[in-house]
Motif scaffolding. Structure first.
Motif, PDB file in Angstrom:
ATOM      1  N   ALA A 183       7.966 -11.339  -6.048  1.00  0.00           N
ATOM      2  CA  ALA A 183       9.195 -10.709  -6.530  1.00  0.00           C
ATOM      3  C   ALA A 183       8.903  -9.389  -7.233  1.00  0.00           C
ATOM      4  N   VAL A 184       7.849  -9.356  -8.040  1.00  0.00           N
ATOM      5  CA  VAL A 184       7.478  -8.111  -8.724  1.00  0.00           C
ATOM      6  C   VAL A 184       7.075  -7.042  -7.721  1.00  0.00           C
ATOM      7  N   LEU A 185       6.261  -7.418  -6.728  1.00  0.00           N
ATOM      8  CA  LEU A 185       5.818  -6.446  -5.725  1.00  0.00           C
ATOM      9  C   LEU A 185       6.984  -5.898  -4.907  1.00  0.00           C
ATOM     10  N   VAL A 186       7.889  -6.766  -4.480  1.00  0.00           N
ATOM     11  CA  VAL A 186       9.054  -6.305  -3.713  1.00  0.00           C
ATOM     12  C   VAL A 186       9.933  -5.408  -4.560  1.00  0.00           C
ATOM     13  N   THR A 187      10.140  -5.770  -5.824  1.00  0.00           N
ATOM     14  CA  THR A 187      10.952  -4.943  -6.714  1.00  0.00           C
ATOM     15  C   THR A 187      10.335  -3.566  -6.920  1.00  0.00           C
ATOM     16  N   VAL A 188       9.044  -3.520  -7.145  1.00  0.00           N
ATOM     17  CA  VAL A 188       8.367  -2.238  -7.340  1.00  0.00           C
ATOM     18  C   VAL A 188       8.452  -1.384  -6.086  1.00  0.00           C
ATOM     19  N   MET A 189       8.263  -2.005  -4.909  1.00  0.00           N
ATOM     20  CA  MET A 189       8.348  -1.253  -3.654  1.00  0.00           C
ATOM     21  C   MET A 189       9.754  -0.709  -3.425  1.00  0.00           C
ATOM     22  N   VAL A 190      10.756  -1.531  -3.671  1.00  0.00           N
ATOM     23  CA  VAL A 190      12.139  -1.074  -3.460  1.00  0.00           C
ATOM     24  C   VAL A 190      12.498   0.014  -4.455  1.00  0.00           C
ATOM     25  N   GLY A 211      10.402   2.042  -5.953  1.00  0.00           N
ATOM     26  CA  GLY A 211       9.576   3.222  -5.711  1.00  0.00           C
ATOM     27  C   GLY A 211       9.984   3.999  -4.477  1.00  0.00           C
ATOM     28  N   PHE A 212      10.367   3.292  -3.408  1.00  0.00           N
ATOM     29  CA  PHE A 212      10.666   3.981  -2.164  1.00  0.00           C
ATOM     30  C   PHE A 212      12.150   4.021  -1.838  1.00  0.00           C
ATOM     31  N   GLY A 213      12.897   3.038  -2.271  1.00  0.00           N
ATOM     32  CA  GLY A 213      14.340   3.038  -2.030  1.00  0.00           C
ATOM     33  C   GLY A 213      14.674   3.158  -0.557  1.00  0.00           C
TER      34      GLY A 213
END
Length: 193
Positions: free
Chosen positions: A104-111, A113-115
């Protein structure tokens, strides 16, 4: 969605599904084989992104070397190959919670960061020439630091695996015997009585 995005998504689903099977199967050899599937799907994703060199490195190093090394390690150490009760640990739910939180943390950071940013694919983006140029021009310092770190870990692994390097001769040797052990048996005698 374009055809390329659909293939990339399907390969991602296969890679994630195989990775889940790696950690949930109860047979060690099956886990290694699911790892091959996961690495193969990852290499396919690199091919879709036109990074052919990285895809072949993935196949050669991870599928060809790491998984084979894992299988040889399993077979040569007499580890249990079939179902094992040891793989059913009591911490399974805690491990699942930690894995879900990390995902969940990794997906949140990716979303975040890149949107909605989209990556433009250009020809030759994953070629050996462009990758080598990036590594030895832009990223040369981290590359060299990583190589020193890998060298230090290799030397450490050799030192830890060799008992004759760890135990210096005569460090705690007792008269008439091996270091820290019982006295040797005399030729023709019964040893300790």
């Amino acid at each position: 969605m374009s055809g390329q995005e659909i293939v990339f998504t399907l390969l991602g689903v296969v890679a994630v599904g195989a990775a889940i099977l790696v950690v949930t199967t109860r047979q060690l050899v099956h886990a290694a084989l699911w790892l091959v599937v996961s690495f193969g799907a990852l290499a396919g994703g690199y091919l879709v992104l036109t990074a052919e060199f990285v895809a072949w490195v993935q196949v050669l190093i991870y599928v060809g070397a790491v998984v084979v090394l894992l299988l040889f390690g399993v077979m040569l150490t007499r580890a249990p190959i079939g179902e094992s009760a040891d793989l059913d640990s009591e911490n399974r739910w805690a491990a699942l919670a930690v894995a879900a939180a990390t995902a969940a943390v990794l997906v949140t950071v990716m979303v975040m960061g890149f949107g909605d940013a989209r990556m433009e694919l250009r020809a030759g983006g994953g070629s050996a020439e462009e990758l080598g140029g990036a590594v030895f021009r832009t990223w040369v310092l981290p590359f060299e630091v990583l190589s020193v770190l890998l060298l230090a870990s290799l030397v450490g692994a050799i030192v830890l695996s060799r008992a004759d390097i760890r135990a210096r001769p005569g460090a705690d040797a007792k008269p008439g015997g091996k270091p820290g052990g019982k006295p040797d048996a005399k030729p023709g005698g019964k040893g300790d009585a």
